[in-house]
Motif scaffolding. Structure first.
Motif, short mmCIF file in Angstrom:
data_model
loop_
_atom_site.label_atom_id
_atom_site.label_comp_id
_atom_site.label_asym_id
_atom_site.label_seq_id
_atom_site.Cartn_x
_atom_site.Cartn_y
_atom_site.Cartn_z
N UNK A 109 0.85 -1.19 0.00
CA UNK A 109 0.00 0.00 0.00
C UNK A 109 0.89 1.24 0.00
N UNK A 110 0.64 2.15 -0.93
CA UNK A 110 1.45 3.37 -1.03
C UNK A 110 0.56 4.59 -1.06
N UNK A 111 1.11 5.73 -0.59
CA UNK A 111 0.39 6.99 -0.51
C UNK A 111 1.40 8.10 -0.30
N UNK A 112 0.97 9.35 -0.21
CA UNK A 112 1.88 10.41 0.18
C UNK A 112 2.23 10.24 1.65
N UNK A 113 3.50 10.46 1.96
CA UNK A 113 3.99 10.32 3.33
C UNK A 113 4.86 11.53 3.66
N UNK A 114 5.34 11.58 4.89
CA UNK A 114 6.24 12.65 5.30
C UNK A 114 7.56 12.54 4.55
N UNK A 115 8.16 11.36 4.59
CA UNK A 115 9.36 11.10 3.83
C UNK A 115 10.67 11.26 4.58
N UNK A 116 10.66 11.95 5.71
CA UNK A 116 11.89 12.13 6.50
C UNK A 116 11.50 12.30 7.97
N UNK A 117 10.71 11.38 8.47
CA UNK A 117 10.09 11.55 9.78
C UNK A 117 11.00 11.06 10.90
N UNK A 118 11.17 11.93 11.90
CA UNK A 118 11.89 11.59 13.14
C UNK A 118 11.46 12.60 14.19
N UNK A 119 11.94 12.42 15.41
CA UNK A 119 11.49 13.28 16.51
C UNK A 119 11.82 14.75 16.27
N UNK B 83 12.95 13.65 1.98
CA UNK B 83 14.36 13.35 2.18
C UNK B 83 15.23 14.36 1.45
N UNK B 84 16.11 15.06 2.16
CA UNK B 84 16.97 16.06 1.52
C UNK B 84 17.83 15.44 0.42
N UNK B 85 18.06 16.21 -0.62
CA UNK B 85 18.93 15.74 -1.69
C UNK B 85 18.19 15.08 -2.84
N UNK B 86 16.95 14.65 -2.63
CA UNK B 86 16.19 14.03 -3.71
C UNK B 86 15.41 15.10 -4.47
N UNK B 87 15.25 14.97 -5.79
CA UNK B 87 14.44 15.92 -6.55
C UNK B 87 12.99 15.93 -6.06
#
Length: 478
Positions: A310-320, A338-342
């Motif tokens: 299952x896929x959807x939009x997500x945060x992509x760089x989640x941490x505290x 995620x930094x650095x990705x287009x």
């Protein structure tokens, strides 16, 4: 470039282009400001280019009050002009505030090549608000307008829609309780493509950084490790549970407001290949991973046998560090991915369990960082050291267990009966979820090992410990 937001300080580079994007006249509210786009080209093996936004305020006389932001002087039209980083100049930032105010009635307001956009239904802004820069940031620059709003100015920019703006806009429209509402953003055009430069959000008056709260909790616990975790006042399990529920609700709204789908076995096979390839690259940089490589390959390979994803939009760089605790509950911030990705790659649908894995690793990092920061304290007896280590592991395990339990419970409650993705998720076994989450957690730890090896080699023990303790300390997934 000595600024904290420049990502290439440790790499060989040269500036290949400086382009003026916009000229904002000062009038009675501030100095004239020019927004420059600086293109940097790298000369190392990774090569490539990056573009940075640099707004400069121009004064005829040197301004001592912002001397710390002085960039240099230039001569033009027979006069010497003194240039300052406009982010540090409240008079310059008043022009940005005026731009947003001008967009309140019509939705968009153009000034000197910049387009200021406002989200419909937002509260009006007061022109008397005073801007002040937020210190301590790394990749962007932020300006606080008293206790009303905060503007994040993106330093490294790319053409296209910034995920941070896109996601915040939809969550604001959906009246999410777990974000800072989006008030508006700034954009321009370069070579026919949109370039988004900044975003304006609600200022959270009572907010505290999630990672700082977590490490403070660990320090409280370890101040007297002989006490139980409940007696110490350093238990983070309750906060972790509330955070898990908040993230589940954000994921549910993202699934409603962006495309989501159930992909077949080819998706899990491709994911397994990608995880294995990242491990192979990491082994070249971090030989310390080699003793764990066989088990890691087995965990990643197991993903290929799952029936779907299952896929959807997500945060992509989640941490505290991407969370804030307010008096009204947890808020999630920085949806840039995620930094650095287009931008195009960051916007691709992904599994929400990748976000969950990032947060679980963050609960491991908190006690690890406390241990590293206390490395200079007096020597401990072996028994006391073992007790502190056991308490730290207990803190992490309780936080992860509580977070994951609350996340899965809230996610099930938020899903609508009859929803295709929801039904598919309910039918999938806990064993399949375990395989997927384990793979994402281990993949995140591999990423951390590479990062620490390159940037903080003394800290590499934090991610390496994850491989040694994983089987004993992973939380139940339910």
């Amino acid at each position: 470039m000595r600024t904290r937001w420049f990502a290439g300080k440790s790499r060989p580079f040269r500036v290949t282009r400086v382009q003026a994007l916009a000229d904002v006249p000062g009038g009675e509210r501030g100095p004239d400001v020019t927004v420059f786009l600086v293109t940097v080209e790298y000369g190392d093996q990774e090569a490539g280019t990056e573009q940075y936004q640099v707004p400069l305020a121009r004064y005829d006389d040197f301004e001592e009050r912002i001397g710390h932001a002085f960039i240099g002087s230039v001569e033009a039209d027979g006069r010497v002009h003194h240039l300052f980083d406009a982010v540090h100049d409240r008079d310059a930032m008043s022009l940005w505030l005026d731009g947003f105010i001008g967009a309140e009635q019509v939705g968009v307001h153009e000034v000197g090549g910049l387009r200021f956009r406002r989200v419909a239904g937002g509260d009006p802004l007061d022109a008397a608000l005073r801007g002040s820069p937020i210190s301590g940031e790394q990749s962007n620059s932020s300006v606080r307008f008293d206790d009303t709003a905060i503007m994040k100015l993106f330093r490294k920019v790319s053409p296209g829609v910034n995920p941070d703006i896109e996601i915040h806009q939809e969550l604001t429209r959906g009246h999410s309780e777990h974000i800072a509402a989006l008030y508006g953003w700034i954009e321009t055009e370069v070579d026919g493509e949109v370039l988004q430069l900044a975003m304006l959000q609600e200022f959270l008056r009572t907010a505290a950084d999630g990672f700082e709260l977590a490490t403070g909790s660990v320090r409280t616990l370890l101040a007297d490790p002989a006490q139980s975790i409940e007696e110490s006042g350093g238990d983070f399990a309750g906060e972790a549970a509330r955070l898990g529920a908040a993230i589940a609700e954000v994921h549910a709204m993202l699934r409603e407001r962006f495309p989501a789908e159930r992909r077949g076995a080819e998706a899990t096979a491709e994911l397994a290949r990608a995880l294995a390839e990242r491990l192979d690259r990491a082994l070249l940089a971090v030989p310390e991973l080699e003793p764990h490589a066989e088990r890691l390959r087995a965990a990643f390979g197991a993903v290929a046998y799952l029936g779907g994803l299952d896929v959807q939009r997500v945060h992509g760089d989640l941490h505290l560090g991407q969370t804030l605790r307010t008096s009204h509950g947890w808020r999630i911030v920085d949806f840039e991915g995620e930094p650095g990705r287009p931008f195009g790659e960051r916007a691709l649908p992904d599994s929400p369990w990748r976000d969950v894995a990032g947060m679980l690793r963050s609960f491991d990092y908190a006690p690890g960082v406390v241990e590293m920061s206390q490395g200079g304290t007096a020597p401990e007896q072996d028994e006391e050291k073992e007790l502190r280590a056991a308490r730290a592991r207990e803190w992490s395990h309780r936080a992860r267990e509580s977070f994951l339990s609350a996340y899965t419970a809230a996610l099930a409650e938020a899903e609508q009966p009859g929803d295709e993705a929801s039904d598919a998720d309910a039918a999938r076994s806990a064993a399949d979820r375990r395989v997927l989450l384990d793979a994402y957690v281990l993949d995140k730890a591999v990423y951390e090992a590479v990062y620490e090896k390159r940037n903080r080699p003394g800290w590499i023990g934090i991610p390496l410990a994850a491989f040694e303790e994983f089987e004993q300390t992973r939380p139940d997934i339910g």
